[in-house]
Design a protein around this motif. Structure first.
Motif, PDB file in Angstrom:
ATOM      1  N   UNK A   1       4.365 -25.346 -42.207  1.00 61.14           N
ATOM      2  CA  UNK A   1       4.211 -26.729 -42.657  1.00 61.14           C
ATOM      3  C   UNK A   1       5.278 -27.098 -43.677  1.00 61.14           C
ATOM      4  N   UNK A   2       5.769 -26.129 -44.444  1.00 68.92           N
ATOM      5  CA  UNK A   2       6.782 -26.392 -45.472  1.00 68.92           C
ATOM      6  C   UNK A   2       8.205 -26.202 -44.949  1.00 68.92           C
ATOM      7  N   UNK A   3       8.358 -25.932 -43.665  1.00 65.85           N
ATOM      8  CA  UNK A   3       9.680 -25.706 -43.072  1.00 65.85           C
ATOM      9  C   UNK A   3      10.275 -27.036 -42.635  1.00 65.85           C
ATOM     10  N   UNK A   4      11.275 -27.530 -43.376  1.00 68.04           N
ATOM     11  CA  UNK A   4      11.861 -28.834 -43.058  1.00 68.04           C
ATOM     12  C   UNK A   4      12.681 -28.803 -41.773  1.00 68.04           C
ATOM     13  N   UNK A   5      13.020 -27.618 -41.296  1.00 73.23           N
ATOM     14  CA  UNK A   5      13.790 -27.500 -40.057  1.00 73.23           C
ATOM     15  C   UNK A   5      12.925 -27.082 -38.865  1.00 73.23           C
ATOM     16  N   UNK A   6      11.628 -27.180 -39.027  1.00 77.19           N
ATOM     17  CA  UNK A   6      10.708 -26.780 -37.970  1.00 77.19           C
ATOM     18  C   UNK A   6      10.922 -27.601 -36.702  1.00 77.19           C
ATOM     19  N   UNK A   7      10.936 -26.933 -35.573  1.00 71.01           N
ATOM     20  CA  UNK A   7      11.138 -27.609 -34.298  1.00 71.01           C
ATOM     21  C   UNK A   7       9.802 -27.926 -33.638  1.00 71.01           C
ATOM     22  N   UNK A   8       9.790 -29.008 -32.895  1.00 67.57           N
ATOM     23  CA  UNK A   8       8.583 -29.391 -32.162  1.00 67.57           C
ATOM     24  C   UNK A   8       8.254 -28.334 -31.114  1.00 67.57           C
ATOM     25  N   UNK A   9       6.980 -28.109 -30.831  1.00 68.10           N
ATOM     26  CA  UNK A   9       6.599 -27.086 -29.853  1.00 68.10           C
ATOM     27  C   UNK A   9       7.014 -27.455 -28.439  1.00 68.10           C
ATOM     28  N   UNK A  10       7.210 -26.441 -27.618  1.00 66.88           N
ATOM     29  CA  UNK A  10       7.535 -26.635 -26.212  1.00 66.88           C
ATOM     30  C   UNK A  10       6.327 -27.232 -25.503  1.00 66.88           C
ATOM     31  N   UNK A  11       6.527 -28.330 -24.814  1.00 67.04           N
ATOM     32  CA  UNK A  11       5.423 -28.972 -24.105  1.00 67.04           C
ATOM     33  C   UNK A  11       5.040 -28.218 -22.841  1.00 67.04           C
ATOM     34  N   UNK A  12       5.950 -27.437 -22.305  1.00 70.62           N
ATOM     35  CA  UNK A  12       5.689 -26.704 -21.063  1.00 70.62           C
ATOM     36  C   UNK A  12       6.047 -25.231 -21.254  1.00 70.62           C
ATOM     37  N   UNK A  13       5.243 -24.506 -22.031  1.00 70.76           N
ATOM     38  CA  UNK A  13       5.574 -23.119 -22.358  1.00 70.76           C
ATOM     39  C   UNK A  13       5.323 -22.126 -21.237  1.00 70.76           C
ATOM     40  N   UNK A  14       4.731 -22.560 -20.164  1.00 72.10           N
ATOM     41  CA  UNK A  14       4.398 -21.651 -19.068  1.00 72.10           C
ATOM     42  C   UNK A  14       2.902 -21.616 -18.837  1.00 72.10           C
ATOM     43  N   UNK A  15       2.510 -21.196 -17.656  1.00 74.50           N
ATOM     44  CA  UNK A  15       1.095 -21.204 -17.323  1.00 74.50           C
ATOM     45  C   UNK A  15       0.679 -22.571 -16.808  1.00 74.50           C
ATOM     46  N   UNK A  16      -0.490 -22.636 -16.188  1.00 79.20           N
ATOM     47  CA  UNK A  16      -0.978 -23.894 -15.637  1.00 79.20           C
ATOM     48  C   UNK A  16      -2.452 -24.072 -15.946  1.00 79.20           C
TER      49      UNK A  16
END
Length: 236
Positions: A140-155
């Motif tokens: 939460x304190x990481x200003x360079x945090x990237x948004x999560x992958x919307x399609x990480x695998x699996x269905x």
């Protein structure tokens, strides 16, 4: 997305936030408080003339803290027949969350601002007084945090017939702050962070029930991709 292109799609996305929009600036890669401003917003930064920075032992006072569920990704409706099956459509991103801070006054560490907001809201569980002292290095304190992958695998799979839409969302936390130093110097600003990611599935042919907050988010998704007048859009 079917029937939604260009400007009309952008306008639709603007409607999916369940609270007022938030305007802010993201921190620079070195988190020195000197991130570049966007959209004319002020960013906490050292004065070119004096290089003035805020004290390191000040006190944060937070007001107006609120949470906003935001739709981050969505698929087009996928039709499955009797018995259902696995959903194969991939999500398309409609919003990217950012850790961000805007401030006016002597420069502050953006990571420390977000760390304070996280502790204030209980999203960061730490006995450390500052982000620099926190061994967990909470995201939460990481200003360079990237948004999560919307399609990480699996269905995902459903067990009935219908026109199914998958969606993803995040919960943003925002608040206004005053950082006060013993010498009377104050820094005023606004911070936005995100912590929680989630997902859901709706059937355009069935009404949406459940928790009011989740229902509103799901109906916003339905309004973007389900046919007008579909059961899932009613009550939105």
């Amino acid at each position: 997305m079917r029937g939604i292109t260009g400007r009309s799609w952008a306008a639709g996305v603007a409607a999916v936030a369940l609270a007022a929009g938030l305007t802010a600036c993201t921190g620079g890669p070195d988190d020195d408080g000197g991130g570049k401003a966007t959209s004319g917003a002020k960013v906490a930064s050292a004065s070119p003339a004096t290089g003035k920075r805020a004290c390191t032992n000040g006190t944060y006072t937070w007001t107006g803290i609120g949470q906003t569920k935001r739709l981050t990704g969505i698929t087009e409706p996928e039709r499955l027949g009797k018995g259902g099956g696995r959903l194969t459509y991939r999500l398309t991103r409609v919003y990217t969350p950012h850790q961000s801070v805007e401030a006016s006054g002597p420069a502050l560490s953006f990571a420390e601002v977000l760390f304070s907001l996280g502790k204030k809201t209980g999203l960061i569980q730490s006995d450390a007084a500052t982000a620099a002292e926190d061994d967990s290095k909470d995201a939460f304190a990481d200003v360079n945090r990237k948004a999560p992958d919307l399609n990480p695998g699996g269905t995902n799979a459903v067990d009935g017939a219908g026109r199914f839409v998958q969606y993803a969302y995040t919960v943003e936390v925002a608040g206004d702050f005053r950082y006060s130093c013993a010498d009377g110097t104050d820094v005023l600003g606004h911070a936005v962070g995100w912590k929680i990611d989630g997902s859901g599935i709706i059937d355009c042919d069935h009404s949406i029930d459940g928790d009011p907050g989740d229902t509103a988010l799901a109906r916003s998704a339905a309004l973007l991709v389900c046919d007008p007048g579909s059961a899932a859009t009613k009550g939105a």
